[in-house]
Design a protein around this motif. Structure first.
Motif, PDB file in Angstrom:
ATOM      1  N   GLN A   1       0.968  -1.066  -0.407  1.00 55.55           N
ATOM      2  CA  GLN A   1       0.127   0.153  -0.089  1.00 55.55           C
ATOM      3  C   GLN A   1       1.038   1.042   0.424  1.00 55.55           C
ATOM      4  O   GLN A   1       1.896   1.176   0.752  1.00 55.55           O
ATOM      5  CB  GLN A   1      -0.594  -0.157   1.012  1.00 55.55           C
ATOM      6  N   VAL A   2       0.734   2.348  -0.941  1.00 54.80           N
ATOM      7  CA  VAL A   2       0.954   3.652  -0.981  1.00 54.80           C
ATOM      8  C   VAL A   2       0.711   4.426  -0.377  1.00 54.80           C
ATOM      9  O   VAL A   2      -0.706   5.395  -0.527  1.00 54.80           O
ATOM     10  CB  VAL A   2       1.748   4.015  -2.411  1.00 54.80           C
ATOM     11  N   LEU A   3       1.520   5.026   0.609  1.00 57.66           N
ATOM     12  CA  LEU A   3       0.396   6.096   1.651  1.00 57.66           C
ATOM     13  C   LEU A   3       1.596   7.067   1.169  1.00 57.66           C
ATOM     14  O   LEU A   3       2.647   7.183   2.394  1.00 57.66           O
ATOM     15  CB  LEU A   3       0.188   6.488   2.884  1.00 57.66           C
ATOM     16  N   ASP A   4       0.728   8.449   1.425  1.00 54.66           N
ATOM     17  CA  ASP A   4       1.897   9.983   1.229  1.00 54.66           C
ATOM     18  C   ASP A   4       3.720   9.742   1.044  1.00 54.66           C
ATOM     19  O   ASP A   4       4.075   9.755   1.401  1.00 54.66           O
ATOM     20  CB  ASP A   4       1.954  10.111   2.900  1.00 54.66           C
ATOM     21  N   GLY A   5       3.562   8.991  -0.301  1.00 52.22           N
ATOM     22  CA  GLY A   5       5.052   8.473  -0.755  1.00 52.22           C
ATOM     23  C   GLY A   5       5.440   7.557  -0.191  1.00 52.22           C
ATOM     24  O   GLY A   5       6.840   7.378   0.055  1.00 52.22           O
ATOM     25  N   GLU A   6       5.434   6.931   0.691  1.00 49.88           N
ATOM     26  CA  GLU A   6       5.391   5.877   1.471  1.00 49.88           C
ATOM     27  C   GLU A   6       4.788   4.309   1.062  1.00 49.88           C
ATOM     28  O   GLU A   6       3.763   4.269   0.305  1.00 49.88           O
ATOM     29  CB  GLU A   6       5.648   5.811   3.026  1.00 49.88           C
ATOM     30  N   ILE A   7       5.861   3.459   1.853  1.00 50.28           N
ATOM     31  CA  ILE A   7       5.131   1.866   0.820  1.00 50.28           C
ATOM     32  C   ILE A   7       4.556   1.026   2.108  1.00 50.28           C
ATOM     33  O   ILE A   7       6.204   0.967   2.989  1.00 50.28           O
ATOM     34  CB  ILE A   7       5.838   0.832   0.241  1.00 50.28           C
ATOM     35  N   TYR A   8       3.916   0.400   2.577  1.00 45.54           N
ATOM     36  CA  TYR A   8       3.322  -0.552   3.812  1.00 45.54           C
ATOM     37  C   TYR A   8       2.930  -1.843   3.097  1.00 45.54           C
ATOM     38  O   TYR A   8       2.156  -1.644   1.971  1.00 45.54           O
ATOM     39  CB  TYR A   8       2.242   0.867   4.687  1.00 45.54           C
ATOM     40  N   PRO A   9       3.161  -2.839   3.798  1.00 42.93           N
ATOM     41  CA  PRO A   9       2.307  -3.680   3.598  1.00 42.93           C
ATOM     42  C   PRO A   9       0.432  -3.487   3.567  1.00 42.93           C
ATOM     43  O   PRO A   9       0.037  -2.827   4.390  1.00 42.93           O
ATOM     44  CB  PRO A   9       1.731  -4.732   4.839  1.00 42.93           C
ATOM     45  N   CYS A  10      -0.011  -3.881   2.906  1.00 45.66           N
ATOM     46  CA  CYS A  10      -1.316  -3.439   2.683  1.00 45.66           C
ATOM     47  C   CYS A  10      -2.349  -3.490   4.328  1.00 45.66           C
ATOM     48  O   CYS A  10      -2.626  -4.931   4.610  1.00 45.66           O
ATOM     49  CB  CYS A  10      -2.496  -3.866   1.521  1.00 45.66           C
ATOM     50  N   PHE A  11      -3.463  -2.864   4.858  1.00 48.84           N
ATOM     51  CA  PHE A  11      -3.623  -2.746   6.067  1.00 48.84           C
ATOM     52  C   PHE A  11      -4.877  -2.126   6.003  1.00 48.84           C
ATOM     53  O   PHE A  11      -5.380  -1.320   5.424  1.00 48.84           O
ATOM     54  CB  PHE A  11      -2.794  -2.500   7.422  1.00 48.84           C
ATOM     55  N   LYS A  12      -5.865  -2.324   7.164  1.00 50.55           N
ATOM     56  CA  LYS A  12      -6.883  -2.349   7.919  1.00 50.55           C
ATOM     57  C   LYS A  12      -6.899  -1.612   8.982  1.00 50.55           C
ATOM     58  O   LYS A  12      -6.410  -2.457  10.284  1.00 50.55           O
ATOM     59  CB  LYS A  12      -8.190  -3.058   6.887  1.00 50.55           C
ATOM     60  N   LEU A  13      -7.718  -0.546   9.795  1.00 45.71           N
ATOM     61  CA  LEU A  13      -7.750  -0.278  11.099  1.00 45.71           C
ATOM     62  C   LEU A  13      -8.632  -0.978  11.829  1.00 45.71           C
ATOM     63  O   LEU A  13      -9.514  -1.365  11.206  1.00 45.71           O
ATOM     64  CB  LEU A  13      -7.978   1.672  10.881  1.00 45.71           C
ATOM     65  N   VAL A  14      -8.696  -1.931  13.078  1.00 43.48           N
ATOM     66  CA  VAL A  14      -9.200  -2.382  13.407  1.00 43.48           C
ATOM     67  C   VAL A  14      -9.158  -1.345  15.343  1.00 43.48           C
ATOM     68  O   VAL A  14      -8.188  -1.255  16.617  1.00 43.48           O
ATOM     69  CB  VAL A  14      -8.453  -4.023  14.162  1.00 43.48           C
ATOM     70  N   GLU A  15     -10.335  -0.842  15.715  1.00 47.53           N
ATOM     71  CA  GLU A  15     -10.928  -0.518  16.942  1.00 47.53           C
ATOM     72  C   GLU A  15     -10.298  -1.338  18.091  1.00 47.53           C
ATOM     73  O   GLU A  15     -10.554  -2.946  18.028  1.00 47.53           O
ATOM     74  CB  GLU A  15     -12.049   0.049  16.538  1.00 47.53           C
ATOM     75  N   ASN A  16     -10.473  -0.496  18.675  1.00 46.52           N
ATOM     76  CA  ASN A  16     -10.086  -1.550  20.794  1.00 46.52           C
ATOM     77  C   ASN A  16     -12.236  -1.904  20.957  1.00 46.52           C
ATOM     78  O   ASN A  16     -12.149  -0.940  21.619  1.00 46.52           O
ATOM     79  CB  ASN A  16      -9.094  -0.392  21.254  1.00 46.52           C
ATOM     80  N   PRO A  17     -12.443  -2.529  20.889  1.00 43.56           N
ATOM     81  CA  PRO A  17     -13.931  -3.079  21.789  1.00 43.56           C
ATOM     82  C   PRO A  17     -13.699  -2.731  23.404  1.00 43.56           C
ATOM     83  O   PRO A  17     -14.398  -2.095  23.429  1.00 43.56           O
ATOM     84  CB  PRO A  17     -14.122  -4.448  20.954  1.00 43.56           C
ATOM     85  N   ASP A  18     -12.417  -2.399  23.887  1.00 47.14           N
ATOM     86  CA  ASP A  18     -12.632  -1.743  25.177  1.00 47.14           C
ATOM     87  C   ASP A  18     -13.215  -0.804  25.854  1.00 47.14           C
ATOM     88  O   ASP A  18     -12.952   0.297  26.463  1.00 47.14           O
ATOM     89  CB  ASP A  18     -11.739  -2.381  25.829  1.00 47.14           C
ATOM     90  N   ILE A  19     -12.792   0.403  24.784  1.00 46.18           N
ATOM     91  CA  ILE A  19     -12.463   1.370  25.108  1.00 46.18           C
ATOM     92  C   ILE A  19     -13.909   2.179  24.298  1.00 46.18           C
ATOM     93  O   ILE A  19     -14.365   3.336  25.541  1.00 46.18           O
ATOM     94  CB  ILE A  19     -11.462   2.343  23.584  1.00 46.18           C
ATOM     95  N   ASP A  20     -14.952   1.990  23.938  1.00 52.85           N
ATOM     96  CA  ASP A  20     -16.211   2.340  22.610  1.00 52.85           C
ATOM     97  C   ASP A  20     -16.840   2.329  24.078  1.00 52.85           C
ATOM     98  O   ASP A  20     -16.302   1.925  24.685  1.00 52.85           O
ATOM     99  CB  ASP A  20     -16.630   1.087  21.835  1.00 52.85           C
ATOM    100  N   ASP A  21     -17.227   3.415  24.641  1.00 53.09           N
ATOM    101  CA  ASP A  21     -18.063   3.678  25.711  1.00 53.09           C
ATOM    102  C   ASP A  21     -17.994   4.062  27.062  1.00 53.09           C
ATOM    103  O   ASP A  21     -18.535   3.284  28.249  1.00 53.09           O
ATOM    104  CB  ASP A  21     -19.378   2.409  25.796  1.00 53.09           C
ATOM    105  N   THR A  22     -16.344   3.640  26.941  1.00 55.27           N
ATOM    106  CA  THR A  22     -15.846   4.388  28.452  1.00 55.27           C
ATOM    107  C   THR A  22     -16.801   5.425  29.133  1.00 55.27           C
ATOM    108  O   THR A  22     -16.822   6.306  28.368  1.00 55.27           O
ATOM    109  CB  THR A  22     -14.093   4.419  28.222  1.00 55.27           C
ATOM    110  N   VAL A  23     -16.228   5.473  30.786  1.00 53.47           N
ATOM    111  CA  VAL A  23     -17.229   6.752  30.766  1.00 53.47           C
ATOM    112  C   VAL A  23     -15.515   7.528  31.333  1.00 53.47           C
ATOM    113  O   VAL A  23     -14.724   7.319  32.550  1.00 53.47           O
ATOM    114  CB  VAL A  23     -18.370   6.974  32.066  1.00 53.47           C
TER     115      VAL A  23
END
Length: 665
Positions: free
Chosen positions: A440-462
């Motif tokens: 994956q080419v991002l902003d002039g750099e190359i990386y392994p193709c990836f997607k973001l994965v959220e941390n399920p423990d964070i959502d709805d934290t008070v």
């Protein structure tokens, strides 16, 4: 049995090195063919260089019954053994001496304008025509020959050739000569007692090296492999081909001295003993930033078009190695279908491809088919203008005779029963796997193709107002490689899109564990929404995750001294950790103590260089305890009231009395 032994050695010799169209040139001024057209002899063509010398007649040979055979023509030998011959400007130039029966008695590399031809020069040719010399320039080969001729086994080989010539017998069919040649190959400059040649293993990387520069993918056949991969680049989203089938060529290797030959083939040397010339990067223009699927086809890994094309290419260049070792070069590195060499070898390579698909391709099969084909196709090969580079005007019949003598060397090599490495390129072909990766080419750099994965423990934290809270996001590769890797260094953009909270950074980078994190400070507003995103060169959002946090008026007071007890049974605990918390829920100091196993008394308190964190979630009424060392060790205590001072987690097993305890002191 005889043919099997013959086939075995030939295949070993054929594949030791990868083919190179342009071997390093010998720039020494003593090369007699630097100025072609210098001959004034009417029997020497104008575009050849005149070479004079004497053939060693010994006691029994008669000059008038001999001929000197060059690739350009045949030349008479005088009664006293003198001859005049013409040679071309090829890097490796060989003259053969044959008798009236067409048997080769002597041979010589042309190293000077006055070139003797005798048993010693013949021994040099026998040693120096082996296919491992394909990428070694003749100037380097000459140095190797000068070193090897000092070995006692080489001297014995010369003596055996003298006896064979005295009997008017070709040394290539003489058992004593072949036995002496075997002894030479079995010897080692480091250990004269070593009788078997072996090869130190060299490194092979899992996948080629891939870089990005000036809107181009740069792909290199990394490691020490000399074989070629098939390569196709596709758009990751719709899987359409952007390049068609390409060829990622292998590296080149040559030997600068006899020590380097022995180190690689005989002793405990490694790839560093050889001279590797890295193949040039395969440059692939890219029209846009995005995700690119890259499929590599191993030449012996299935029936895909990538693998078949790679096999064809490697087979062809392997065949070409032997002609290069004979001093014969093709004008092309790989043939086109229309070229005469492409047509000649096309049928043979089809046989190899079919055998490969039927899982019947073996080293012996490969060599047997090649040797039989070469013997039966000498005329067609000699007519091919794409062989004998720079010699298209040479007489076809003489080129055919030259190749015939050269093939007799292969026949002789095959009779030497010794353990050879079965050819570096052939071995490399078997080691190259099919690889399916994504870049994956991002902003002039190359990386392994990836997607973001959220941390399920964070959502709805008070959170409480002004509370600091670590927010993280992980990455997951679109195509999982054989070895664990992450898009290290990729930029993750952070933004508070709702609420009055703040972040300590707008951009963080993916770390070696595939995570990126930021510190969030809660504001006063109840709803706080934070986005983590991957963005393109123009700022467009490519991928994102969203976290929803809440700010509660109910405040949990972390500040003070806390006691954490674990390994507790029946009201007695074995270990205690005491830490002082600041208002954010982070410890500023900690210490621990254990019970003495002998009398169960407490040992002294000891400083504990571990940071602890407390986080209260008012939505589910839990108090989370973590630390920065044992990151997987997380405890959730149920909270009945924010004024509560003791928290206990008991075992779920009703028969167990174990528990852990957290106390606000």
């Amino acid at each position: 049995m005889f043919r099997s032994l013959k086939v075995l050695l030939v295949v070993i010799l054929l594949f030791n090195l990868s083919c190179s169209k342009d071997s390093p040139e010998d720039n020494t001024p003593t090369d007699p063919t630097e100025n072609p057209g210098s001959s004034e002899n009417p029997n020497i063509d104008y575009d050849l260089v005149e070479i004079t010398g004497t053939v060693d007649l010994g006691e029994n040979l008669k000059g008038e019954e001999l001929k000197v055979v060059g690739v350009a023509d045949d030349y008479e030998v005088a009664e006293n053994g003198d001859y005049i011959a013409g040679v071309t400007s090829m890097d490796k130039k060989v003259l053969f001496v044959e008798n009236n029966n067409g048997d080769m008695l002597y041979a010589s590399f042309v190293e000077d304008e006055n070139q003797a031809i005798n048993a010693e020069t013949t021994a040099k040719v026998i040693f120096g025509m082996m296919p491992w010399t394909a990428n070694t320039s003749f100037s380097d080969l000459s140095k190797i020959l000068d070193e090897v001729k000092e070995k006692e086994q080489f001297i014995a080989l010369v003596e055996a050739i003298e006896v064979a010539a005295k009997n008017n017998q070709s040394p290539l069919t003489d058992e004593t000569v072949l036995s002496s040649f075997k002894s030479l190959l079995s010897s080692s400059s480091a250990n004269e007692q070593q009788s078997m040649m072996r090869v130190q293993e060299v490194d092979y990387l899992v996948e080629p090296k891939i870089n990005y520069e000036n809107s181009n993918l740069l792909v290199n056949n990394d490691g020490t492999t000399t074989a070629a991969w098939g390569l196709e680049v596709l758009d990751y989203e719709d899987n359409t081909s952007l390049t068609g089938n390409l060829m990622l060529v292998g590296n080149q290797v040559s030997f600068p001295s006899i020590e380097s030959v022995w180190d690689y083939f005989w002793n405990d040397g490694s790839a560093t003993s050889m001279v590797f010339k890295k193949a040039e990067d395969l440059e692939i223009p890219l029209g846009y930033e995005g995700k690119y699927r890259m499929k590599f086809g191993g030449p012996m890994r299935g029936s895909s078009s990538l693998s078949i094309d790679a096999a064809f290419y490697n087979f062809y260049t392997s065949i070409n190695d032997i002609f290069t070792a004979f001093g014969v070069k093709s004008d092309q590195y790989a043939p086109s279908i229309e070229s005469c060499d492409g047509n000649i070898f096309g049928g043979l390579i089809d046989i190899y491809i079919n055998a490969l698909q039927e899982d019947e391709l073996t080293v012996k099969f490969f060599l047997f088919e090649l040797y039989e084909f070469s013997k039966s196709s000498l005329l067609e090969l000699s007519r091919c203008s794409e062989y004998f580079s720079g010699m298209s005007d040479a007489v076809t019949s003489n080129k055919e005779k030259y190749l015939g003598h050269a093939l007799r060397f292969l026949d002789a090599y095959s009779k030497v029963e010794i353990s050879y490495k079965l050819g570096k390129k052939f071995g490399d072909m078997a080691l190259l796997n099919n690889i399916d990766i994504c870049r994956q080419v991002l902003d002039g750099e190359i990386y392994p193709c990836f997607k973001l994965v959220e941390n399920p423990d964070i959502d709805d934290t008070v959170l409480a107002k002004d509370e600091q809270f670590k927010i993280d996001v992980s990455t997951e590769l679109n195509i999982t490689p054989e070895e664990e890797t992450y898009p290290v260094g990729a930029k993750i953009h952070w933004e508070v899109i709702e609420g009055d909270g703040t972040l300590d950074s707008e951009i963080t980078n993916v770390s070696s564990d595939g995570m990126a994190e930021v510190t969030f400070v809660a504001g006063e507003e109840e709803k706080q929404v934070i986005h983590a995103s991957v963005r393109g060169e123009g700022g467009e959002v490519i991928d994102e995750v969203e976290y929803n946090l809440k700010v509660s008026e109910e405040v949990f007071d972390y500040e003070g001294t806390w006691l954490y007890q674990y390994s507790c049974w029946d009201g007695e605990c074995r270990t205690e950790i005491k830490f002082i918390m600041d208002a954010s829920g982070k410890s500023v100091s900690s210490e621990y103590r254990n019970r003495n196993p002998n009398d169960f008394s407490w040992n002294e308190w000891v400083d504990y260089h571990i940071t602890y964190y407390l986080l209260y979630n008012s939505s589910n009424k839990t108090l989370r305890l973590t630390n920065n060392y044992y990151t997987s060790n997380v405890s959730y205590f149920q909270v009945d009231s924010v004024e509560q001072t003791e928290f206990i987690i008991r075992s779920e097993d009703p028969e167990s009395t174990s528990y852990i305890r957290l106390v606000r002191l």
